[in-house]
Design an enzyme around this catalytic site. Structure first.
Site, short mmCIF file in Angstrom:
data_model
loop_
_atom_site.label_atom_id
_atom_site.label_comp_id
_atom_site.label_asym_id
_atom_site.label_seq_id
_atom_site.Cartn_x
_atom_site.Cartn_y
_atom_site.Cartn_z
N GLU A 29 0.86 -1.19 0.00
CA GLU A 29 0.00 0.00 0.00
C GLU A 29 0.90 1.24 0.00
OE1 GLU A 29 -1.95 1.26 3.70
OE2 GLU A 29 -3.77 1.70 2.55
N HIS A 73 -13.06 3.89 8.63
CA HIS A 73 -12.21 3.87 9.83
C HIS A 73 -12.93 4.55 10.96
CE1 HIS A 73 -9.34 3.23 6.59
NE2 HIS A 73 -8.55 2.69 7.50
N LYS A 88 -13.14 -2.63 3.54
CA LYS A 88 -12.17 -2.57 4.65
C LYS A 88 -12.82 -1.82 5.80
CE LYS A 88 -7.81 -0.63 6.19
NZ LYS A 88 -6.85 0.47 6.02
N THR A 140 -0.31 -14.43 32.30
CA THR A 140 0.74 -13.68 33.00
C THR A 140 0.11 -12.53 33.78
OG1 THR A 140 2.92 -12.67 32.76
CG2 THR A 140 1.39 -12.33 30.93
N LYS A 188 -2.79 -14.09 36.90
CA LYS A 188 -2.41 -15.45 37.34
C LYS A 188 -3.27 -15.98 38.49
CE LYS A 188 2.39 -15.91 35.91
NZ LYS A 188 3.77 -16.18 36.34
N ASP A 193 5.41 -23.10 36.13
CA ASP A 193 6.60 -22.39 36.62
C ASP A 193 7.39 -23.23 37.63
OD1 ASP A 193 6.39 -20.10 35.12
OD2 ASP A 193 5.25 -18.99 36.63
N GLY A 241 17.51 -17.39 33.76
CA GLY A 241 16.06 -17.59 33.63
C GLY A 241 15.65 -18.12 32.28
P1 NAP Z 1 5.36 -10.40 41.04
O1 NAP Z 1 4.28 -11.32 41.45
O2 NAP Z 1 5.04 -9.00 40.68
O3 NAP Z 1 6.44 -10.36 42.26
C1 NAP Z 1 7.59 -9.58 42.20
C2 NAP Z 1 8.33 -9.63 43.51
O4 NAP Z 1 9.51 -8.83 43.36
C3 NAP Z 1 7.55 -9.02 44.68
O5 NAP Z 1 7.95 -9.65 45.87
C4 NAP Z 1 8.02 -7.56 44.64
O6 NAP Z 1 7.94 -6.90 45.87
C5 NAP Z 1 9.47 -7.74 44.29
N1 NAP Z 1 10.05 -6.55 43.70
C6 NAP Z 1 9.56 -5.86 42.64
N2 NAP Z 1 10.38 -4.80 42.37
C7 NAP Z 1 11.36 -4.85 43.29
C8 NAP Z 1 12.49 -4.02 43.55
N3 NAP Z 1 12.78 -2.97 42.77
N4 NAP Z 1 13.31 -4.33 44.58
C9 NAP Z 1 13.04 -5.41 45.35
N5 NAP Z 1 11.99 -6.23 45.16
C10 NAP Z 1 11.16 -5.95 44.14
O7 NAP Z 1 6.17 -11.00 39.82
P2 NAP Z 1 6.50 -12.53 39.52
O8 NAP Z 1 5.46 -13.10 38.63
O9 NAP Z 1 6.80 -13.22 40.80
O10 NAP Z 1 7.81 -12.38 38.63
C11 NAP Z 1 9.00 -11.91 39.21
C12 NAP Z 1 10.14 -12.06 38.21
O11 NAP Z 1 10.37 -13.44 38.00
C13 NAP Z 1 9.80 -11.50 36.84
O12 NAP Z 1 10.25 -10.20 36.73
C14 NAP Z 1 10.48 -12.42 35.87
O13 NAP Z 1 11.69 -11.84 35.46
C15 NAP Z 1 10.76 -13.65 36.67
N6 NAP Z 1 10.02 -14.79 36.12
C16 NAP Z 1 10.68 -15.59 35.25
C17 NAP Z 1 10.08 -16.68 34.70
C18 NAP Z 1 10.85 -17.55 33.75
O14 NAP Z 1 10.24 -18.40 33.11
N7 NAP Z 1 12.15 -17.38 33.64
C19 NAP Z 1 8.74 -17.00 35.02
C20 NAP Z 1 8.07 -16.16 35.92
C21 NAP Z 1 8.72 -15.08 36.47
P3 NAP Z 1 6.65 -5.99 46.23
O15 NAP Z 1 5.55 -6.98 46.51
O16 NAP Z 1 7.08 -5.22 47.39
O17 NAP Z 1 6.36 -5.16 45.02
#
Ligand code: NAP
Length: 499
Positions: free
Chosen positions: A30, A111, A136, A278, A282, A319, A458
């Site tokens: 386009e 649109h 469209k 996510t 969750k 997880d 991770g």
């Molecule tokens: P979540 O439920 O939001 O929990 C995040 C945790 O981290 C909470 O305890 C939070 O504290 C704390 N936090 C956030 N910011 C912070 C900071 N600046 N300083 C200190 N603590 C902090 O998230 P989630 O689902 O558990 O995921 C957490 C991380 O795990 C993600 O960012 C991701 O990178 C990783 N993850 C990876 C996979 C994988 O497959 N590799 C899968 C799932 C998750 P507060 O409650 O005080 O905010």
């Protein structure tokens, strides 16, 4: 077919992009004449066109950039038809003034940048009376359910209809319209030059979502979350489907927190077979499940919702096992004397969803768990649930542990120079597992390696949890290497950027 929109201020650049797209295999382009800063030269643009074209020239009211008069614009559209362009885009309010001529196909377009109106069928009927070859309709999605109404319209249309919703809540409909009969969809030249809100680039539409292979039989999967635009799950799951030559597509569904249940109900019409789930859904998604696969209730969160063989909704949390498998593999590869978690001292940073799943897993495997997070009430609540020790966030360096696991987002892109655990607290023989996967090589892991610690990224956990979802969705073993490679490809620009 994918129609790639190009809008450049200079003829030279528009012609160069057109040629580049043809070289990449584009079949329809386009040309947005309203982007040109000088009066459009149709001879230059069309005479040696390397692909069939749609000529479009949008006014201010259509969010276009045309600065000439309306009479000049319509004269230009007529001239493009006289030049024999394959398709001409005529807005519904001017289509009646520009008659059919030669072999040019008429796209009659409508649109709405504010909403997806209730009277879509009425609008479609009105457009059908304007001598279209193709209709469209592009409207703004203000809820994910708007996409369903639009796709129902496409499915029932007698005139070939390209119908999709704009905006981030509508992106999936740009792909799904192909399943319901749209003769083509629109994509941008690249992510940097999105001409309409929520548009995918040509590369994404062709290589990630494989639009040209989508048909009425395509099985649909996706990820529910908000935000969702930067999720790597579509890249990873679609790479697996492509490798296995499956007629399946996996889409990003941005669903606001309060819209989850309505969306899931309205999406029944789309016959979606499985969702990754996510933040922030969750916990809430558990209410949709008819039954559970694994310790969803104990964890209190699900990251997967899928149809089982009876077509009931089953919730699962992949997880926990994904993290435990990553740890066990790392311990075996790095020649730990004993690769079991029994009796190991584990310190977990964070008390959110990932910490809940991984905490339960390590406690079940007999580890001595301590948890710490910056919010002491959440730490206390999780510690009491898991029956483990709680540590003040400020005192996390004083804990003696064999395994340190980061379940906070600290160190994640774009804050790549942050670490949740200062280097001077690391000890030589620790195993350090960072659940953050973007970047793969986080500051915590870099410092841990400098300190002589063994490390786990991770990326493995991400691949393991996605592979487990694939297996639940499809019922066969996942191509893990393909999924890992897709994830690494997706995150690599960040990796290069931090180096
Ligand atoms: P979540 O439920 O939001 O929990 C995040 C945790 O981290 C909470 O305890 C939070 O504290 C704390 N936090 C956030 N910011 C912070 C900071 N600046 N300083 C200190 N603590 C902090 O998230 P989630 O689902 O558990 O995921 C957490 C991380 O795990 C993600 O960012 C991701 O990178 C990783 N993850 C990876 C996979 C994988 O497959 N590799 C899968 C799932 C998750 P507060 O409650 O005080 O905010």
């Amino acid at each position: 077919m994918i129609c790639v929109s190009i809008g450049r201020t200079r003829h030279k650049m528009m012609i160069a992009e057109h040629r580049a797209l043809a070289d990449k295999g584009a079949q329809l382009v386009e040309l947005r004449l309203d982007y040109l800063s000088r009066p459009p030269d149709l001879v230059r643009l069309l005479n040696e066109r390397p692909t069939p074209c749609v000529v479009t020239c949008r006014r201010d009211v259509d969010r276009g950039r045309w600065r000439g008069s309306e009479a000049q614009r319509q004269a230009l559209l007529r001239a493009a038809i006289a030049a024999g362009v394959e398709y001409i885009d005529l807005e519904d309010d001017v289509a009646g003034e520009i008659p059919r001529y030669g072999n040019t196909n008429r796209i009659i377009s409508h649109h709405d940048f504010a909403e997806t109106p209730e009277d879509l069928a009425e609008i479609h009927k009105r457009l059908s009376a304007l001598d279209p070859d193709i209709i469209k309709i592009a409207t703004m999605a203000n809820s994910p359910s708007d996409c369903v109404r639009m796709l129902k319209l496409v499915a029932s249309a007698r005139v070939p209809t390209v119908g999709f919703c704009m905006g981030e809540l509508g992106t999936a409909s740009r792909v799904l319209c192909g399943k319901y009969g749209s003769p083509f969809t629109y994509a941008g030249f690249s992510n940097e030059r999105e001409l309409a809100p929520g548009q995918f680039s040509y590369d994404e539409m062709k290589n990630v979502y494989r639009f040209d292979e989508i048909n009425s039989e395509t099985k649909v999967f996706g990820v529910l979350g908000d935000p969702i635009a930067h999720s790597f799950s579509p890249l990873v799951h679609n790479a697996a489907y492509a490798h296995e030559k499956m007629n399946c597509v996996y889409l990003p569904f941005r669903v606001p927190k309060d819209a989850l249940m309505t969306t899931l109900e309205d999406f029944e019409w789309l016959d979606i077979r499985g969702y990754s789930v996510t933040i922030p859904h969750k916990v809430a998604v558990i209410a949709k499940a008819d039954h559970f696969d694994g310790p969803v209730q104990e964890i209190g969160a699900a990251n997967t919702l899928f149809r089982d063989s009876q077509r009931s909704w089953c919730a699962s949390n992949t997880d926990m096992d994904a993290a435990l498998t990553s740890l066990r593999t790392a311990m075996e590869e790095r020649q730990f004397a004993d690769s079991s978690l029994q009796g190991k001292r584990v310190l977990l940073l964070g008390a959110g969803g990932a910490a809940r799943a991984i905490g339960l897993g390590v406690v079940r495997r007999g580890a001595a768990l301590s948890i710490t997070s910056r919010t002491s009430e959440k730490t206390a609540e999780l510690a009491s649930k898991l029956g483990c020790q709680k540590i003040q966030w400020e005192n996390r360096g004083s804990v003696f542990c064999d395994i340190l696991i980061n379940c906070t987002p600290v160190g994640m892109h774009p804050n790549v120079d942050e670490s949740p655990f200062p280097m001077h607290w690391l000890r030589d023989n620790m195993l350090v597992f960072d659940t953050v996967y973007n970047p793969e090589n986080t500051m915590l892991l870099k410092q841990a390696r400098e300190h002589g610690c063994r490390t786990v990224s991770g990326v493995e956990m991400f691949v393991n949890q996605a592979a487990a979802q694939f297996e639940r969705f499809i019922g066969q073993a996942a191509p893990r290497d393909v999924m890992r490679e897709a994830l690494r490809r997706g995150i690599s620009p960040v990796k290069f950027w931090i180096e």
